[in-house]
Enzyme design. Structure first.
Site, PDB file in Angstrom:
ATOM      1  N   ASP A 114     -35.996  19.298 111.191  1.00 31.80           N
ATOM      2  CA  ASP A 114     -35.136  19.769 110.105  1.00 31.80           C
ATOM      3  C   ASP A 114     -33.858  20.407 110.646  1.00 31.80           C
ATOM      4  OD1 ASP A 114     -34.404  20.218 107.505  1.00 31.80           O
ATOM      5  OD2 ASP A 114     -35.642  22.002 107.234  1.00 31.80           O
ATOM      6  N   ASN A 141     -36.829  12.329 100.242  1.00 36.32           N
ATOM      7  CA  ASN A 141     -35.520  11.985 100.819  1.00 36.32           C
ATOM      8  C   ASN A 141     -34.866  10.778 100.124  1.00 36.32           C
ATOM      9  OD1 ASN A 141     -36.392  12.876 104.263  1.00 36.32           O
ATOM     10  ND2 ASN A 141     -35.394  14.104 102.688  1.00 36.32           N
TER      11      ASN A 141
HETATM   12  C1  FPP Z   1     -33.834  16.609 108.391  1.00 34.58           C
HETATM   13  O1  FPP Z   1     -32.565  17.188 108.446  1.00 34.58           O
HETATM   14  C2  FPP Z   1     -33.863  15.296 109.031  1.00 34.58           C
HETATM   15  C3  FPP Z   1     -34.040  14.119 108.382  1.00 34.58           C
HETATM   16  C4  FPP Z   1     -34.254  14.011 106.942  1.00 34.58           C
HETATM   17  C5  FPP Z   1     -34.004  12.848 109.094  1.00 34.58           C
HETATM   18  C6  FPP Z   1     -34.481  12.857 110.508  1.00 34.58           C
HETATM   19  C7  FPP Z   1     -34.017  11.631 111.154  1.00 34.58           C
HETATM   20  C8  FPP Z   1     -33.625  11.513 112.442  1.00 34.58           C
HETATM   21  C9  FPP Z   1     -33.692  12.590 113.442  1.00 34.58           C
HETATM   22  C10 FPP Z   1     -33.048  10.231 112.923  1.00 34.58           C
HETATM   23  C11 FPP Z   1     -33.894   9.018 112.844  1.00 34.58           C
HETATM   24  C12 FPP Z   1     -35.257   9.197 113.334  1.00 34.58           C
HETATM   25  C13 FPP Z   1     -35.919   8.363 114.145  1.00 34.58           C
HETATM   26  C14 FPP Z   1     -37.354   8.634 114.397  1.00 34.58           C
HETATM   27  C15 FPP Z   1     -35.303   7.230 114.827  1.00 34.58           C
HETATM   28  P1  FPP Z   1     -31.831  17.491 107.080  1.00 34.58           P
HETATM   29  O2  FPP Z   1     -30.910  16.361 106.775  1.00 34.58           O
HETATM   30  O3  FPP Z   1     -32.833  17.814 106.043  1.00 34.58           O
HETATM   31  O4  FPP Z   1     -30.995  18.751 107.480  1.00 34.58           O
HETATM   32  P2  FPP Z   1     -30.590  19.946 106.512  1.00 34.58           P
HETATM   33  O5  FPP Z   1     -31.857  20.642 106.128  1.00 34.58           O
HETATM   34  O6  FPP Z   1     -29.735  20.771 107.407  1.00 34.58           O
HETATM   35  O7  FPP Z   1     -29.869  19.347 105.357  1.00 34.58           O
END
Ligand code: FPP
Length: 250
Positions: A21, A69
């Site tokens: 996150d 998401n």
């Molecule tokens: C959470 O941060 C992260 C995600 C929803 C996506 C995670 C994806 C990756 C790291 C890249 C692709 C993964 C793989 C396994 C190839 P957020 O967007 O919720 O951050 P925030 O809470 O700051 O908005």
């Protein structure tokens, strides 16, 4: 300081799960688009998978995309799918070279066609690898998974293949997406949020939780090592008394 030497390799968690996150906030704090945070997050995925395999962890689950998401702006969802396809294409060889098997949990048929197809290809190519399972939770939520399990069990009861009295905890576990995967012993969440967010609700009944302020794009090997050291200092009682733990082995 390199924390790796402080880890007791005899007491490793078999399964580590991570709620990655903070990508979006990390990027916004730098005046960049949220997608830049996800791109940097891929570097953390690589580092963490490498660190876990180096230590001898057998299962690493990464919560990459939740059912919820799907409600994000379309551009961000598309960018995440694109990133996933790119990452799979780039990293499949590394998975093969390092004897790592790729698995997914979640409603992956909801992913776009290209993404789904690339994933299936990578899963098939790495299917006989044995060093570590890298499990991507994609289009996953625990309530979705439990609902699906209930539907399957109810259908078996209706046909008479199963009696209600036969329903046990083990049987419910065997109908979840994680049927062949042991419950995680350690769950890490980055970015200073203290929530489980619909992730492995059934499986985390006795999981140790580790919350860190570190944003996912900053998460490196040393952060995984710190979480494991913290885990190793805990007393896991599974509902028993401390005295019982000292006299009988679990
Ligand atoms: C959470 O941060 C992260 C995600 C929803 C996506 C995670 C994806 C990756 C790291 C890249 C692709 C993964 C793989 C396994 C190839 P957020 O967007 O919720 O951050 P925030 O809470 O700051 O908005």
């Amino acid at each position: 300081m390199d924390l790796k030497e402080k880890i007791d390799l005899e007491k490793l968690p078999v399964h580590v799960a991570i709620i990655m996150d903070g990508n979006g906030r990390w990027a916004r704090m730098r005046g960049k688009h949220r997608v830049f945070g996800h791109e940097q997050g891929v570097i953390s995925v690589r580092e963490t998978a490498e660190a876990a395999a180096e230590l001898g962890i057998k299962y690493l689950t990464l919560y990459a995309f939740s059912t919820e998401n799907w409600n994000r702006p379309m551009q961000e969802v598309e960018a995440l799918m694109e990133l996933l396809v790119q990452t799979i294409n780039l990293e499949t060889k590394t998975l093969i070279d390092n004897n790592i098997r790729l698995l997914t949990i979640g409603d992956t048929q909801r992913l776009n066609h290209q993404c789904y197809a690339e994933l299936q290809k990578a899963i098939a190519t790495t299917a006989s690898n044995t060093r570590m399972d890298l499990i991507l939770a994609l289009s996953y939520s625990s309530r979705w998974e439990i609902t699906e399990a209930m539907k399957q069990i109810a259908a078996k009861v209706r046909t008479g293949a199963l009696q209600p009295a036969d329903i046990t905890e083990n049987m419910i576990s065997s109908h979840l997406a994680t049927a062949d995967i042991p419950d995680p012993e350690l769950l890490i969440r980055t970015s200073g949020e203290y929530r489980i967010s619909n992730f492995m609700l059934w499986q985390s009944a006795y999981t140790e939780m580790y919350f860190t302020q570190t944003m996912w794009p900053d998460f490196r090997k040393n952060d995984l090592h710190a979480a494991i050291i913290d885990f190793q200092q805990r007393e896991r009682r599974f509902g028993k008394l401390n005295e019982q733990l000292n006299t009988c082995k679990k």
